[in-house]
Write a protein that holds these residues in place. Structure first.
Motif, PDB file in Angstrom:
ATOM      1  N   LYS A   1       0.818  -1.225   0.000  1.00 48.60           N
ATOM      2  CA  LYS A   1       0.000   0.000   0.000  1.00 48.60           C
ATOM      3  C   LYS A   1       0.842   1.261   0.000  1.00 48.60           C
ATOM      4  O   LYS A   1       0.314   2.372  -0.171  1.00 48.60           O
ATOM      5  CB  LYS A   1      -0.930   0.006   1.208  1.00 48.60           C
ATOM      6  CG  LYS A   1      -0.234   0.148   2.552  1.00 48.60           C
ATOM      7  CD  LYS A   1      -1.224   0.160   3.690  1.00 48.60           C
ATOM      8  CE  LYS A   1      -0.555   0.404   5.039  1.00 48.60           C
ATOM      9  NZ  LYS A   1       0.451  -0.608   5.377  1.00 48.60           N
TER      10      LYS A   1
ATOM     11  N   SER B   1      -6.052   1.434  -9.471  1.00 49.89           N
ATOM     12  CA  SER B   1      -6.608   2.346  -8.465  1.00 49.89           C
ATOM     13  C   SER B   1      -6.555   3.777  -8.957  1.00 49.89           C
ATOM     14  O   SER B   1      -7.543   4.295  -9.485  1.00 49.89           O
ATOM     15  CB  SER B   1      -5.861   2.193  -7.140  1.00 49.89           C
ATOM     16  OG  SER B   1      -4.473   2.475  -7.293  1.00 49.89           O
ATOM     17  N   SER B   2      -5.398   4.424  -8.846  1.00 50.48           N
ATOM     18  CA  SER B   2      -5.283   5.845  -9.182  1.00 50.48           C
ATOM     19  C   SER B   2      -4.234   6.040 -10.264  1.00 50.48           C
ATOM     20  O   SER B   2      -3.110   5.565 -10.145  1.00 50.48           O
ATOM     21  CB  SER B   2      -4.898   6.646  -7.941  1.00 50.48           C
ATOM     22  OG  SER B   2      -5.852   6.458  -6.913  1.00 50.48           O
TER      23      SER B   2
ATOM     24  N   ARG C   1      -2.721  10.103  -3.004  1.00 51.60           N
ATOM     25  CA  ARG C   1      -3.326   8.780  -3.243  1.00 51.60           C
ATOM     26  C   ARG C   1      -2.889   7.785  -2.199  1.00 51.60           C
ATOM     27  O   ARG C   1      -3.657   6.906  -1.813  1.00 51.60           O
ATOM     28  CB  ARG C   1      -2.988   8.277  -4.648  1.00 51.60           C
ATOM     29  CG  ARG C   1      -3.962   8.690  -5.759  1.00 51.60           C
ATOM     30  CD  ARG C   1      -4.529  10.009  -5.544  1.00 51.60           C
ATOM     31  NE  ARG C   1      -5.601  10.430  -6.418  1.00 51.60           N
ATOM     32  CZ  ARG C   1      -5.950  11.700  -6.586  1.00 51.60           C
ATOM     33  NH1 ARG C   1      -5.250  12.653  -5.970  1.00 51.60           N
ATOM     34  NH2 ARG C   1      -6.951  12.043  -7.339  1.00 51.60           N
TER      35      ARG C   1
ATOM     36  N   ARG D   1      -5.025   8.445   0.747  1.00 48.99           N
ATOM     37  CA  ARG D   1      -6.404   8.021   0.536  1.00 48.99           C
ATOM     38  C   ARG D   1      -6.573   6.507   0.673  1.00 48.99           C
ATOM     39  O   ARG D   1      -7.642   6.018   1.019  1.00 48.99           O
ATOM     40  CB  ARG D   1      -6.865   8.458  -0.862  1.00 48.99           C
ATOM     41  CG  ARG D   1      -8.364   8.442  -1.048  1.00 48.99           C
ATOM     42  CD  ARG D   1      -8.762   9.056  -2.347  1.00 48.99           C
ATOM     43  NE  ARG D   1      -8.437   8.189  -3.466  1.00 48.99           N
ATOM     44  CZ  ARG D   1      -8.749   8.453  -4.738  1.00 48.99           C
ATOM     45  NH1 ARG D   1      -9.364   9.577  -5.030  1.00 48.99           N
ATOM     46  NH2 ARG D   1      -8.428   7.621  -5.710  1.00 48.99           N
ATOM     47  N   GLN D   2      -5.494   5.765   0.401  1.00 47.35           N
ATOM     48  CA  GLN D   2      -5.568   4.314   0.470  1.00 47.35           C
ATOM     49  C   GLN D   2      -5.558   3.805   1.908  1.00 47.35           C
ATOM     50  O   GLN D   2      -5.924   2.663   2.171  1.00 47.35           O
ATOM     51  CB  GLN D   2      -4.385   3.676  -0.288  1.00 47.35           C
ATOM     52  CG  GLN D   2      -4.510   3.812  -1.781  1.00 47.35           C
ATOM     53  CD  GLN D   2      -3.433   3.051  -2.532  1.00 47.35           C
ATOM     54  OE1 GLN D   2      -3.566   2.753  -3.700  1.00 47.35           O
ATOM     55  NE2 GLN D   2      -2.344   2.730  -1.871  1.00 47.35           N
ATOM     56  N   LYS D   3      -5.128   4.661   2.848  1.00 51.25           N
ATOM     57  CA  LYS D   3      -5.044   4.202   4.237  1.00 51.25           C
ATOM     58  C   LYS D   3      -6.415   4.181   4.903  1.00 51.25           C
ATOM     59  O   LYS D   3      -7.285   4.952   4.571  1.00 51.25           O
ATOM     60  CB  LYS D   3      -4.083   5.117   5.023  1.00 51.25           C
ATOM     61  CG  LYS D   3      -2.640   4.949   4.561  1.00 51.25           C
ATOM     62  CD  LYS D   3      -1.697   5.749   5.425  1.00 51.25           C
ATOM     63  CE  LYS D   3      -0.246   5.499   5.039  1.00 51.25           C
ATOM     64  NZ  LYS D   3       0.689   6.255   5.873  1.00 51.25           N
TER      65      LYS D   3
END
Length: 264
Positions: free
Chosen positions: A102, A199-200, A259, A262-264
């Motif tokens: 991540k 994802s991004s 990003r 935001r993934q956390k």
């Protein structure tokens, strides 16, 4: 200053290695960035981007710059396979923790951006591409009369930038593909990649450059049709990939940092 470890082998069979750039103040919050160099799949190496990699490390990213197989000795999908092999090696190496997936992001320049797209689709790493070529089969079909050359300015006395770009585009595509076989070119097309884990993605392109903007717009439509998130930044002028990369490094890293959060 960054701390550099050179020539860490990730593929013993092919003798492929990566350089690693560590921030001087590495902490538990340090993120990992993979930088994929360009060169049309027939030239370029990790040493060519050393100043940029140092900047990336100084910005707080442990930066990996892998080498990959080059044409014509190694044809498609050799470089693409090397990219996947590298990521698998990285995730299982001493340089990552079990939960680090991540924390990994990518930047890819030119064809390095094309490879980054493939990796992003499979692993979900937030990714920025600089002038990634995405269309090969349609482009070749629509440019049958173009003469291929890595240096059309000298080989054919071309002065028109569009002619020079087209000649180079045809050269690097057909060199990596091993010819003009449509079935192979279709597999090279970015739209043929597996994007199930995308994802991004941020794509940066110049308005008039080597990578045709219309092909990028068509690719973005393809991604949107499949409900994928993508941002496009079009900059004026004719610069390609590394020609503008340093000027847009802050924008690229800001996007990737956001990003990761935001993934956390």
């Amino acid at each position: 200053m960054a701390i550099i470890k050179n020539d860490i082998v990730y593929d013993q069979d092919k003798n492929l290695s990566t350089d690693i750039y560590f921030p001087n103040d590495t902490t538990s919050n340090t993120k990992i960035l993979i930088f994929w160099h360009g060169g049309g799949w027939f030239r370029g190496n990790k040493n060519s981007v050393k100043p940029l990699a140092v900047n990336l490390a100084n910005a707080g990213f442990v930066t990996f710059v892998p080498e990959y197989s080059l044409a014509p000795a190694h044809l498609f999908p050799a470089a693409h396979q090397d990219a996947i092999h590298f990521v698998n090696w990285l995730l299982n190496s001493e340089y990552t923790d079990p939960d680090d997936q991540k924390n990994i992001v990518q930047i890819g320049a030119s064809v390095g951006g094309t490879m980054a797209l493939q990796v992003a689709g499979q692993y979900g790493f937030p990714t920025v591409t600089w002038s990634a070529p995405v269309d090969f089969s349609h482009w070749i079909k629509n440019h049958e009369t173009v003469k291929a050359s890595p240096d059309a300015k000298n080989d054919f006395a071309y002065t028109d930038p569009a002619q020079i770009h087209n000649s180079f585009y045809k050269y690097f595509v057909t060199t990596y593909a091993g010819g003009k076989q449509e079935a192979i070119l279709q597999k090279m097309d970015a739209a043929a990649y597996d994007f199930s884990n995308l994802s991004s993605l941020m794509m940066i392109n110049s308005a008039d450059e080597l990578t045709p903007l219309d092909s990028v717009l068509n690719f973005i439509k393809f991604l949107a049709k499949h409900d994928h998130e993508v941002e496009l930044l079009v900059i004026k002028g004719q610069r390609h990939a590394m020609d503008y990369g340093k000027d847009y490094l802050d924008e690229s890293l800001d996007y990737l940092r956001q990003r990761i959060k935001r993934q956390k």
